[in-house]
Scaffold this motif. Structure first.
Motif, short mmCIF file in Angstrom:
data_model
loop_
_atom_site.label_atom_id
_atom_site.label_comp_id
_atom_site.label_asym_id
_atom_site.label_seq_id
_atom_site.Cartn_x
_atom_site.Cartn_y
_atom_site.Cartn_z
N TYR A 187 -0.87 -13.18 12.11
CA TYR A 187 0.18 -12.32 11.11
C TYR A 187 -0.64 -11.87 9.84
N PRO A 188 -1.89 -11.61 9.47
CA PRO A 188 -2.11 -11.04 8.44
C PRO A 188 -1.61 -10.03 7.58
N ALA A 189 -1.56 -9.83 6.20
CA ALA A 189 -1.19 -8.68 5.43
C ALA A 189 -1.78 -8.67 4.21
N PHE A 190 -1.92 -7.71 3.53
CA PHE A 190 -2.46 -7.57 2.18
C PHE A 190 -1.51 -8.33 1.09
N THR A 191 -2.17 -8.81 0.07
CA THR A 191 -1.65 -9.53 -1.11
C THR A 191 -2.46 -9.30 -2.10
N PRO A 192 -1.77 -9.25 -3.29
CA PRO A 192 -2.55 -9.10 -4.48
C PRO A 192 -3.25 -10.49 -4.94
N GLY A 193 -2.86 -11.46 -4.32
CA GLY A 193 -3.26 -12.68 -4.29
C GLY A 193 -2.74 -13.76 -5.31
N ASP A 194 -2.61 -13.08 -6.55
CA ASP A 194 -1.71 -13.95 -7.63
C ASP A 194 -0.55 -13.35 -7.83
N THR A 195 0.42 -13.74 -7.03
CA THR A 195 1.77 -13.20 -6.90
C THR A 195 2.89 -13.98 -7.76
N CYS A 196 2.19 -14.56 -8.89
CA CYS A 196 3.07 -15.54 -9.63
C CYS A 196 3.98 -14.51 -10.63
N PRO A 197 5.18 -15.30 -11.26
CA PRO A 197 6.05 -14.59 -11.88
C PRO A 197 5.63 -13.84 -13.02
N ASP A 211 -2.26 -7.45 -11.38
CA ASP A 211 -3.28 -8.43 -11.34
C ASP A 211 -3.81 -8.71 -10.04
N PHE A 212 -4.72 -7.94 -9.50
CA PHE A 212 -5.24 -7.97 -8.13
C PHE A 212 -6.53 -8.39 -8.18
N GLU A 213 -6.87 -9.64 -8.98
CA GLU A 213 -8.11 -9.88 -8.94
C GLU A 213 -8.52 -10.81 -7.77
N ALA A 214 -7.47 -11.35 -6.97
CA ALA A 214 -7.75 -12.31 -5.78
C ALA A 214 -7.26 -11.48 -4.74
N ALA A 215 -7.24 -9.97 -4.65
CA ALA A 215 -6.57 -9.01 -3.47
C ALA A 215 -7.12 -9.50 -2.34
N CYS A 216 -6.59 -9.63 -1.19
CA CYS A 216 -7.05 -9.92 0.30
C CYS A 216 -5.99 -9.68 1.09
N TYR A 217 -6.38 -9.76 2.35
CA TYR A 217 -5.82 -10.27 3.85
C TYR A 217 -5.35 -11.58 3.98
N GLN A 218 -4.21 -12.27 4.12
CA GLN A 218 -4.02 -13.43 4.55
C GLN A 218 -2.74 -13.70 5.25
N SER A 219 -2.48 -14.67 5.88
CA SER A 219 -1.31 -14.65 6.76
C SER A 219 -0.16 -14.43 5.62
N VAL A 220 1.02 -13.80 6.42
CA VAL A 220 2.14 -13.73 5.62
C VAL A 220 2.91 -14.89 5.44
N PHE A 221 2.57 -16.08 5.95
CA PHE A 221 3.21 -17.13 5.83
C PHE A 221 2.70 -17.93 4.42
N MET A 222 1.40 -17.67 4.03
CA MET A 222 0.82 -17.86 2.82
C MET A 222 1.66 -17.46 1.44
N THR A 223 2.23 -16.06 1.73
CA THR A 223 2.72 -15.58 0.79
C THR A 223 4.35 -15.90 0.82
#
Length: 375
Positions: A187-197, A211-223
């Motif tokens: 279940y991969p999807a795009f994330t900016p990587g650092d989705t902190c408040p 802040d997209f310095e860690a942009a990548c695809y990862q499992s939706v569960f990780m987000t």
């Protein structure tokens, strides 16, 4: 700074002036600059270290995907630097969570969760596009998806346990190897990587991710784990009110179920969430435990903020209930007993905004008045 202004101005074919340093980091310099016509842009220039170069490529590629974040106005690969649209000084999610308006905090959390979910759903078929963009802005560093940080952490955790005199229970190494398979292929999807408040602006037009310095695809569960833990890799970690974590997690889930129908199955969802919590807890332990001998606030300037030991204890308490990872759960209990048992620190407090849930007093525009760098 002058060379940065000249290069950025050349990209826009205009003169830039009046740079205001927004803080930056060890990896980058971030400036708000005035254009010749009186407008403003954000200029972000990166250093030449390996981390800086990877962050440049990730941000340039992630923003150029065009599905989230500020508009990219120009990229100079040689320096390297980015010029972005200026989204202004809207409060961040961190500002409202550290403020005193519970309604604003709850609305901000829901906007954040829905925004991340919509981004994930919109990105599912764009992975090849990100690969092409990474190649366009490549500075010779492996992508975040190629970095084996998840499978690398188990060995680091085992070494830390040995150093702390905590016996690793039978089966832990095998469980850690299984946990280490999480992260991107299911279940991969795009994330900016650092989705902190502090990387989410609450603008009049809605949530804007930065802040997209860690942009990548990862499992939706990780987000999604950021909703439950909360904020798996961040400094702005407090306890959420009962039911709030479940509400924002459901808001994220509602958005991704449309592209991954299997996630409507509670068994599938809960198993994925528990594995992601295990991954992030191992990561937090590896990153923070070596620095916990001297307890300190998680952020250099923002207040209020928890300490390293408060964060670790909170993470270990949550992971101690992961029943399908019994050896890891036992390890967390051992850390709570044999390491955190001697820590004289209060329990992780709740977010300040929700302490005033009944009074609903107006929130300030920011939790403090220091210059902030949301980019």
């Amino acid at each position: 700074m002058e060379s940065i202004l000249r290069a950025a101005g050349a990209l826009l074919d205009t003169e830039l002036s009046g740079p205001v340093d927004l803080g930056g980091s060890s990896r980058s310099t971030v400036l708000r600059c005035t254009t010749a016509d009186g407008g403003s842009v954000i200029v972000k220039a990166y250093g030449d270290g390996p981390d800086s170069l990877r962050c440049f490529t990730a941000e340039a590629a992630g923003l150029s995907l065009g599905i989230a974040g500020p508009e990219v106005l120009g990229v100079d690969i040689a320096i390297p630097l980015l010029v972005m649209a200026d989204l202004g000084d809207a409060p961040t999610l961190a500002d409202v969570l550290l403020g005193n308006d519970p309604a604003a905090a709850e609305a901000g959390l829901l906007a954040w969760a829905r925004g991340l979910g919509r981004l994930a759903a919109a990105s599912v078929h764009r992975r090849a596009d990100l690969t092409l963009l990474w190649a366009r802005y490549d500075k010779g560093m492996p992508s975040w998806e190629e970095d084996p940080w998840i499978p690398r952490n188990p060995a680091a955790l085992l070494a830390l346990l040995d150093d702390a005199g905590v016996a690793a229970p039978a089966g832990l190494a095998e469980e850690l190897a299984r946990i280490g398979t999480a992260g991107g292929e299911e279940y991969p999807a795009f994330t900016p990587g650092d989705t902190c408040p502090d990387n989410n602006l609450l603008t009049a037009e809605g949530l804007r991710l930065i802040d997209f310095e860690a942009a990548c695809y990862q499992s939706v569960f990780m987000t999604a784990a950021y909703c439950r833990m909360p904020f798996s890799s961040c400094w702005c970690v407090f306890a959420l009110p009962p039911g709030t974590a479940a509400e924002i997690e459901q808001a994220y889930r509602d958005e991704v179920v449309g592209v991954y129908p299997a996630l409507a199955d509670d068994d599938v969802w809960q198993a994925g969430m528990r594995q992601a919590i295990a991954v992030w807890t191992v990561d937090a332990t590896v990153r923070v435990l070596p620095r916990s001998a001297q307890d300190a606030p998680l952020h250099r300037t923002r207040r209020p903020v928890p300490t390293r030991r408060q964060l670790l204890r909170h993470r270990w308490e949550m992971a101690s209930g992961l029943e399908e990872f019994p050896a890891l759960a036992e390890t967390m209990c051992s850390l709570l007993r044999e390491v955190a048992g001697d820590w004289d620190v209060p329990a992780l407090p709740g977010y300040p905004a929700f302490a005033n849930r009944e009074t609903r007093t107006p929130a300030p525009s920011a939790a403090n008045t220091e210059t902030r760098n949301p980019y």
